[in-house]
Each structure stands twice: as structure tokens, then as C-alpha cells.
Design a protein around this motif. Structure first.
Motif, PDB file in Angstrom:
ATOM      1  N   ARG A 243     -13.147  -3.030 -21.298  1.00  0.00           N
ATOM      2  CA  ARG A 243     -13.811  -4.114 -22.017  1.00  0.00           C
ATOM      3  C   ARG A 243     -13.178  -4.285 -23.396  1.00  0.00           C
ATOM      4  N   ARG A 244     -13.352  -5.435 -23.969  1.00  0.00           N
ATOM      5  CA  ARG A 244     -12.883  -5.670 -25.335  1.00  0.00           C
ATOM      6  C   ARG A 244     -13.807  -4.960 -26.327  1.00  0.00           C
ATOM      7  N   VAL A 245     -13.306  -4.750 -27.545  1.00  0.00           N
ATOM      8  CA  VAL A 245     -14.101  -4.033 -28.544  1.00  0.00           C
ATOM      9  C   VAL A 245     -14.014  -4.715 -29.900  1.00  0.00           C
ATOM     10  N   MET A 246     -14.980  -4.430 -30.732  1.00  0.00           N
ATOM     11  CA  MET A 246     -14.943  -4.804 -32.144  1.00  0.00           C
ATOM     12  C   MET A 246     -15.812  -3.811 -32.911  1.00  0.00           C
ATOM     13  N   ASP A 247     -15.513  -3.614 -34.193  1.00  0.00           N
ATOM     14  CA  ASP A 247     -16.211  -2.602 -34.982  1.00  0.00           C
ATOM     15  C   ASP A 247     -17.403  -3.194 -35.724  1.00  0.00           C
ATOM     16  N   VAL A 248     -18.208  -3.927 -34.973  1.00  0.00           N
ATOM     17  CA  VAL A 248     -19.412  -4.565 -35.505  1.00  0.00           C
ATOM     18  C   VAL A 248     -20.503  -4.465 -34.448  1.00  0.00           C
ATOM     19  N   ASN A 249     -21.719  -4.240 -34.879  1.00  0.00           N
ATOM     20  CA  ASN A 249     -22.852  -4.245 -33.942  1.00  0.00           C
ATOM     21  C   ASN A 249     -23.206  -5.692 -33.598  1.00  0.00           C
ATOM     22  N   ASP A 250     -22.758  -6.166 -32.443  1.00  0.00           N
ATOM     23  CA  ASP A 250     -22.991  -7.561 -32.052  1.00  0.00           C
ATOM     24  C   ASP A 250     -23.562  -7.592 -30.644  1.00  0.00           C
ATOM     25  N   ARG A 251     -24.881  -7.557 -30.558  1.00  0.00           N
ATOM     26  CA  ARG A 251     -25.552  -7.471 -29.258  1.00  0.00           C
ATOM     27  C   ARG A 251     -25.238  -8.649 -28.348  1.00  0.00           C
ATOM     28  N   PHE A 252     -24.888  -9.804 -28.917  1.00  0.00           N
ATOM     29  CA  PHE A 252     -24.657 -10.983 -28.086  1.00  0.00           C
ATOM     30  C   PHE A 252     -23.294 -10.966 -27.397  1.00  0.00           C
ATOM     31  N   LEU A 253     -22.498  -9.954 -27.668  1.00  0.00           N
ATOM     32  CA  LEU A 253     -21.226  -9.806 -26.971  1.00  0.00           C
ATOM     33  C   LEU A 253     -21.278  -8.725 -25.899  1.00  0.00           C
ATOM     34  N   ARG A 254     -22.457  -8.182 -25.650  1.00  0.00           N
ATOM     35  CA  ARG A 254     -22.570  -7.158 -24.604  1.00  0.00           C
ATOM     36  C   ARG A 254     -22.146  -7.702 -23.246  1.00  0.00           C
ATOM     37  N   GLY A 255     -22.423  -8.973 -23.006  1.00  0.00           N
ATOM     38  CA  GLY A 255     -22.015  -9.615 -21.764  1.00  0.00           C
ATOM     39  C   GLY A 255     -21.431 -10.980 -22.067  1.00  0.00           C
ATOM     40  N   THR A 271     -17.370 -10.017 -18.305  1.00  0.00           N
ATOM     41  CA  THR A 271     -16.998  -8.768 -18.960  1.00  0.00           C
ATOM     42  C   THR A 271     -17.886  -8.615 -20.194  1.00  0.00           C
ATOM     43  N   GLY A 272     -17.409  -7.945 -21.216  1.00  0.00           N
ATOM     44  CA  GLY A 272     -18.218  -7.769 -22.413  1.00  0.00           C
ATOM     45  C   GLY A 272     -17.459  -6.993 -23.465  1.00  0.00           C
ATOM     46  N   PHE A 273     -18.130  -6.767 -24.573  1.00  0.00           N
ATOM     47  CA  PHE A 273     -17.574  -6.005 -25.678  1.00  0.00           C
ATOM     48  C   PHE A 273     -18.331  -4.692 -25.839  1.00  0.00           C
ATOM     49  N   ASP A 274     -17.609  -3.642 -26.196  1.00  0.00           N
ATOM     50  CA  ASP A 274     -18.187  -2.407 -26.691  1.00  0.00           C
ATOM     51  C   ASP A 274     -17.873  -2.307 -28.177  1.00  0.00           C
ATOM     52  N   ILE A 275     -18.518  -1.384 -28.857  1.00  0.00           N
ATOM     53  CA  ILE A 275     -18.136  -1.123 -30.242  1.00  0.00           C
ATOM     54  C   ILE A 275     -16.834  -0.335 -30.235  1.00  0.00           C
ATOM     55  N   SER A 276     -15.980  -0.546 -31.220  1.00  0.00           N
ATOM     56  CA  SER A 276     -14.625   0.023 -31.212  1.00  0.00           C
ATOM     57  C   SER A 276     -14.623   1.532 -31.025  1.00  0.00           C
ATOM     58  N   VAL A 277     -15.585   2.203 -31.633  1.00  0.00           N
ATOM     59  CA  VAL A 277     -15.590   3.669 -31.551  1.00  0.00           C
ATOM     60  C   VAL A 277     -15.976   4.166 -30.161  1.00  0.00           C
ATOM     61  N   ALA A 278     -16.433   3.260 -29.280  1.00  0.00           N
ATOM     62  CA  ALA A 278     -16.706   3.629 -27.893  1.00  0.00           C
ATOM     63  C   ALA A 278     -15.495   3.416 -27.000  1.00  0.00           C
ATOM     64  N   SER A 279     -14.408   2.866 -27.550  1.00  0.00           N
ATOM     65  CA  SER A 279     -13.197   2.658 -26.768  1.00  0.00           C
ATOM     66  C   SER A 279     -12.634   3.990 -26.301  1.00  0.00           C
ATOM     67  N   GLU A 280     -12.083   4.007 -25.097  1.00  0.00           N
ATOM     68  CA  GLU A 280     -11.425   5.219 -24.623  1.00  0.00           C
ATOM     69  C   GLU A 280     -10.250   5.590 -25.528  1.00  0.00           C
ATOM     70  N   ILE A 281      -9.663   4.614 -26.185  1.00  0.00           N
ATOM     71  CA  ILE A 281      -8.550   4.913 -27.086  1.00  0.00           C
ATOM     72  C   ILE A 281      -9.009   5.791 -28.243  1.00  0.00           C
ATOM     73  N   MET A 282     -10.242   5.590 -28.712  1.00  0.00           N
ATOM     74  CA  MET A 282     -10.792   6.474 -29.742  1.00  0.00           C
ATOM     75  C   MET A 282     -10.928   7.894 -29.209  1.00  0.00           C
TER      76      MET A 282
END
Length: 646
Positions: A243-255, A271-282
Motif C-alpha cells: 500500500r502507499r504511505v504518508m507520515d500523517v494520520n489521515d483516516r480518509f486514506l485508509r481505503g 487499495t489504501g494508505f498506511d502511515i509511513s512508519v508502518a511501511s515494511e521498508i521501515m
């Protein structure tokens, strides 16, 4: 970080005179942080840690990147003492775990004269601007410059965001081009001719060929069948877990739905967004041992399956090398300092309730080598010991081969009253009456939560020290009740601390207890055998929570079967679970038992090296509260001074 808005109780007479200019009442975190001028970071690097000028890169006067070449120089050096700090199940206000980590290190270094290094995670902008605030510590036990640490720092999280989203773009682009082109056309574009009319494979393509069992290195020698296997990833859109990520709490991008543009040929998918720190890359960053290891881990990240059921990796997409280039500087830990001039390595920032919740192996190993055999590295594990410390032991220590000498569990009377049946603690609202007046019975009833954390921690074969982070409203009888309960539960020591209001001077008793604990023999053991089936490992962790059993949704069952067939069943487990309870239900306080732990879904982070079950309704993209922290954050336009960070 703790939100200590009340003053500590009276001194015990055991604390030394503080080295800092202590104000009463304690000013705001940012006012304290900005009142202390940091030493030039070269002093910390060279005088405190013994780094040579070519082993670090200045990032301005107050921070630096530490090069991994220091590990080559110190290859044969002995490790220092390794201490992990976790906590009891917290209130939404936080119980001061980061503050305790910093205060303990300030005490070890500035008061006991020990060589010490603090290893903590980089804060995410999600909680910084959301509900929790920053994670630089608090009061007179902070990492400085706190505004730089809590904001962009050296850009590591931005690098993760860029790399993650580059991979997302590559996934959709590959499906787009495969749909519209023949095998021959794809092959010609993937392996274009040079000026002499010859075709060549990019180096990363040889990894895919090897995976397919094709030993040829000349594109002209591939058969039509081999060409088809090479160019067709044939990704099943429904299998994509990336999923895509961004380092902001944005509930409307969950889906979200992607592919709605007119040129995308109807390739819409959800699809949806996770918070950046939840990325597997982190997680990869935090668990890599060096640049080469990170390259391999990034390349083997699995983004989904082909329609034939084969895992599709970042290297299959040809992007593993490019991801590593984006992450090249991020693998170097960032050197900062505490208010009292002790060194700090800030590196990686995986959430503990979503990912594995610990700073990097690289930072810990550099620290353990730099402090030497008589020194101390204190590393923080996120949230309660049921998640952060459990993952430290069973994921991080497996990957690093390092073993802790002792654990510190942070507790507060406030949190124990909540676990004893007190009214809910809600961020942004005044504490209910029972938290501000003496109630020993409520504290005693809540100590069951502390006792279970101690039992779980001592089960790893190491001594446990309990740090009781004191507030002015805590009575001597309440603090004594916590100490007694901790010792009865098997703690090596239990110490009342006042580092928030006194800095390292308020944690000298804790520091002495930790030094003594690190002299005790250890018999380290993991919670489970990593070679057990996935369900057996999940159930071992669930039992440590107090669960009587585990239930699996049909989706979770299917994913477990798929990952087992793929060979991922030998990986450790990273539970994505609420931090507010041992159970899946944040409302179940104390030490609940007999419940059934529901596993909603199971995902694999093959590059990072773990399987992560989603427990209950755990979200990988937090949302903003009604009253976010950003209301208080501003800037003095005349001076450029940041205001309102906490």
C-alpha cells in the motif's frame, strides 16, 4: 512521551544536586529544550564516543550521521551492557517511557560517570501532530534539539515514504504495461538495444532469471517460453498487499481506489494508505545489519502474487537497487544529545502496535561497540512490554544475535489506578478525582498488570528493574504499594524516579539498580521456537497475553496456508495489536485472562523477516482526534522559534 503536567513529590534526600538549572514549576518541554544550548555535535561524537572525524557526517552543528564504517574499526571490540526499556500497558497520556530512557542515560553518564549511549526511535509526524505529541522525552530528560528530532530530523522517514511509493508506482505501472503489450514488445522495452544493436540485462534482472531457474545472461539466447516467463509477472490485483504511505494520520486514506484516470484503460483497483512508519521498508531499515543486508531485504519484499500463486518481489519488478539508493543515507543512525550532554542515536521508527516497535539493530550494535565492556546502551521498546518488549526479544534479538543484560519496565500510579478499575483516562480532558487523591486499594488492584509484564519479561531469563515514574499526586503509600507488588512479582528492584523534574539527578537510584541488575547472570531464551508452525507461534504469544485461545477469520486461515506454502512459516511473528490492553479490546484493563484473541488477517513482511497477524480491528493508518496537537504548534515569525511542540 509522558505528559507530566503536575509536579513531583518531595525529594527523598538521595538525589544529588541537579546539574541543570531546574525551574519550579517545571516549564513546558519545548521551553526547557530551548533553554539549553546543545554542545557542538562533534564534541559528542569525538569526546563522548571516540569517533574519528571520518566516521560521522555533520548535518549542521547539532546533529550528525554516523557512518557504518565504525563497525569495521571496532570489529573485535567487546560489547557493553545492553538494557531494554519497556512499560506497562499505558494510558493514552503515556507513562514516560521515553522520558525514563533518557533520564536513566543522563544519570548513568552525567552522575555515575559511566560511558552510555541512548538508542531510541525517530518520532513520526503522525503522533507529533496528532494525539501523542513528540517522542524526545520530557521535562528535564529530553533529547535535543527536540524540535528537529520531532519533525524532519535528517529525512529518514521521508526517504522511506519516497521509496515505498516508488514501489507502489512500479507495481501499477507494470500491470498497466503488461496488459497492453505482447511478450515480444515487453522484452524489447525491458532490454532495449544499445548503439551497436545489442541487448543486455540490467544487473537486477539477473536476480529474476535466477529465480526462474534460467542461467543464461545473454537476452538473445532466451527461448520464447523463457522470454514470456521473464517479462510476465502477471500480478493478481486482488493479491497485492503493498500500500502507499504518508507520515500523517489521515483516516480518509485508509481505503482508496486507484486507476480512475482516462489513460489507465480501466485498471481500477481498491487499495489504501498506511502511515509511513508502518511501511515494511521501515522494518527493513530497523532490522538490517549493513547496507548489503538492506539491499537484499528490500529486494525480497513481497508485494503480492502472480495469478499462478507465485510471490512477486521488489526485485522481480527490477526496483530493489533503486529503493536502496533512496535509503542509502537512511541506514546511518543520527547522533544527537540529551539535555545533560550524553550521546543519543536516533534511528528508525516502526510503530510497536503495528510493526515491531524498536529502533535499529545498527544503532544498538554501534553503541555497544563504542561504549565498551564497562559501558551501557539503553534502547527503548515501544508501548507496553507485551508488544514492544516481546518483539524486541523474539524479532530484533533473533535478527541481531544480541542479548540483553537487563530490562526496565516503566510504571505509574496513574496507569495502575486505571488498570485497577479507575475511570477512563482521556487525552485532553482533566483526570478524574481518583487519579488525584490517594487510593491505595485501586493501585493495588491495578498492579496485576505490572505483575504480568514482569512475569513475561523475567521469562526471557533476564533481571527486571521497575521504574516508578512519580507524580506530585502520588502518595508515599501508593508508591510503596507499587514497589512491594513489583518485588513480589519477581522484579530485581523497584525504584521511584523523578527524572522529569530533576533530569538525571532524579534517576540515580534507577541507574544504580540497572548497573547492579546488569551484573546478574542471565539465561536468555525466546518465547517460542521459530521453526514452529505459524499458528503455534501466534498461540504462544497469545498465551503470554493471558488468552485462552485464538480464533482465525477465513481470510487469516487462507493467508496462513498461502504463506506456509511459500515457505514463510519459519519467520517470527509480529502481532499488530492495541497497546492499551493485553487483549485485543482496549477496554479490557488490568490482566485479563480466558479471552479468545481474534486474528482478522495475516500479512507477511518477507524482506523485514516476519509474519504479522492483525489482531481485532487494529488499523495501520491512525486517525486524527477531534483536538489534534497541531492546534498548539506555531512559529515565532520574528525569530523562527518553534512554539508548542510537546
Amino acid at each position: 512521551m509522558a505528559t507530566n503536567t503536575v509536579e513531583p513529590g518531595p525529594l527523598t534526600g538521595e538525589e544529588p544536586k541537579p546539574l541543570l538549572d531546574i525551574k519550579t514549576p517545571t516549564p513546558s518541554d519545548i521551553d526547557i529544550a530551548q533553554s539549553v544550548k546543545p554542545k557542538h555535535i562533534s564534541q559528542i561524537a569525538e569526546v563522548k564516543l571516540g569517533l574519528s572525524p571520518d566516521e560521522y557526517e555533520l548535518q549542521g552543528p547539532s546533529k550528525a550521521k554516523v557512518r557504518l564504517s565504525v563497525l569495521d574499526r571496532l570489529k573485535g571490540a567487546a560489547y557493553g551492557k545492553y538494557v531494554v526499556v519497556a512499560g506497562i500497558s499505558p494510558t493514552p497520556l503515556g507513562e514516560g517511557k521515553s522520558t525514563t530512557t533518557v533520564g536513566l542515560c543522563q544519570s548513568l553518564g552525567a552522575y555515575l560517570g559511566r560511558k552510555v549511549l541512548t538508542c531510541i526511535r525517530q518520532p513520526s509526524q503522525g503522533p507529533t501532530f496528532g494525539i501523542k505529541g513528540g517522542a524526545a522525552g520530557g521535562g528535564y530528560s529530553q533529547v535535543i534539539p527536540m524540535e528537529e528530532m520531532n519533525l524532519h530530523l535528517t529525512g529518514d522517514i521521508h526517504a522511506i515514504t519516497a521509496a515505498n511509493n516508488l514501489l507502489s508506482a512500479a507495481i501499477d505501472a507494470r500491470m498497466f504495461h503488461e496488459q497492453a503489450q505482447s511478450d515480444e514488445a515487453l522484452f524489447k522495452r525491458l532490454c532495449p538495444t544499445d548503439k551497436k544493436g545489442n541487448r543486455a540485462f540490467a544487473p537486477v534482472m539477473l536476480r529474476r532469471l535466477k529465480k526462474l531457474g534460467i542461467e543464461k545472461t545473454d537476452p538473445a539466447q532466451l527461448t520464447p517460453e523463457e522470454v514470456s516467463a521473464f517479462v510476465r509477472l502477471d500480478i493478481d490485483p486482488d493479491s497485492i498487499t503493498w500500500r502507499r504511505v504518508m507520515d500523517v494520520n489521515d483516516r480518509f486514506l485508509r481505503g482508496i481506489t486507484v486507476g480512475q484516470g482516462t489513460e489507465e484503460r480501466g485498471q481500477e483497483r481498491k487499495t489504501g494508505f498506511d502511515i509511513s512508519v508502518a511501511s515494511e521498508i521501515m522494518a527493513v531499515l530497523a532490522l538490517s545489519s549493513n547496507l548489503s543486508d538492506m539491499r537484499e531485504r528490500l529486494g525480497r519484499m513481497v508485494i503480492g502474487n502472480s495469478r499462478q500463486g507465485a510471490p512477486v518481489t521488489a526485485d522481480d519488478l527490477g526496483i530493489g537497487g533503486a529503493l536502496t539508493v533512496l535509503m542509502r543515507d537512511a541506514i546511518m543512525p543520527t547522533l544527537l544529545q540529551t539535555l545533560e550532554g550524553t550521546p543519543v542515536l536516533v534511528h528508525a521508527g516502526p510503530f510497536a502496535n503495528i510493526a515491531h516497535g524498536n529502533s535499529s539493530i545498527v544503532a544498538d550494535e554501534i553503541g555497544l561497540k563504542l561504549v565498551g565492556e564497562e559501558g551501557f546502551v539503553v534502547t527503548e521498546a515501544g508501548f507496553g512490554a507485551d508488544i514492544g518488549m516481546e518483539k524486541f526479544m523474539n524479532i530484533k534479538c533473533r535478527a541481531s544475535g544480541l542479548r540483553p543484560n537487563a530490562a526496565v519496565i516503566v510504571a505509574t500510579v496513574r496507569a495502575l489506578k486505571m488498570h485497577g478499575g479507575g475511570a477512563p483516562v482521556v487525552a485532553g480532558t482533566p483526570l478524574p478525582h481518583e487519579y488525584l487523591t490517594e487510593n491505595v486499594d485501586l493501585v493495588t488492584q491495578g498492579c496485576c498488570n505490572l505483575a504480568r509484564h514482569i512475569k513475561n519479561a523475567t521469562g526471557y531469563g533476564i533481571p527486571v528493574v521497575v521504574a516508578i515514574n512519580a507524580f506530585s499526586t502520588d502518595s508515599p503509600a501508593e508508591l510503596e504499594a507499587v514497589k512491594s507488588a513489583a518485588l513480589e512479582a519477581g522484579a530485581f528492584a523497584a525504584v521511584v524516579t523523578r527524572h522529569h523534574s530533576l533530569g538525571g539527578a532524579g534517576a540515580v537510584g534507577l541507574a544504580r539498580a540497572v548497573v547492579a541488575a546488569c551484573e546478574q547472570p542471565t539465561d536468555f531464551k525466546f518465547l517460542y521456537d521459530v521453526d514452529l508452525p505459524i499458528k503455534d507461534k501466534i498461540e504462544a504469544i497469545a498465551r503470554s497475553y493471558g488468552a485462552a485461545g485464538v480464533s482465525y477469520s477465513p481470510e487469516a486461515e487462507a493467508q496462513i496456508a498461502k504463506y506456509t506454502a511459500m515457505g514463510f512459516d519459519k519467520l517470527p511473528i509480529c502481532m499488530a495489536k492495541t497497546q492499551y490492553s493485553f487483549s485485543h479490546d482496549a477496554k479490557l484493563k488490568g490482566a485479563p485472562s480466558g479471552f479468545t484473541l481474534p486474528i482478522r488477517d495475516v500479512r507477511a513482511s518477507a524482506g523485514a523477516g516476519f509474519v504479522y497477524p492483525l489482531v481485532g480491528n487494529m488499523m495501520t493508518m491512525p486517525g486524527l482526534p477531534t483536538r489534534p496537537a497541531y492546534y498548539d504548534i506555531d512559529i515565532d515569525a520574528a525569530t523562527g522559534r518553534v512554539l508548542g511542540l510537546s
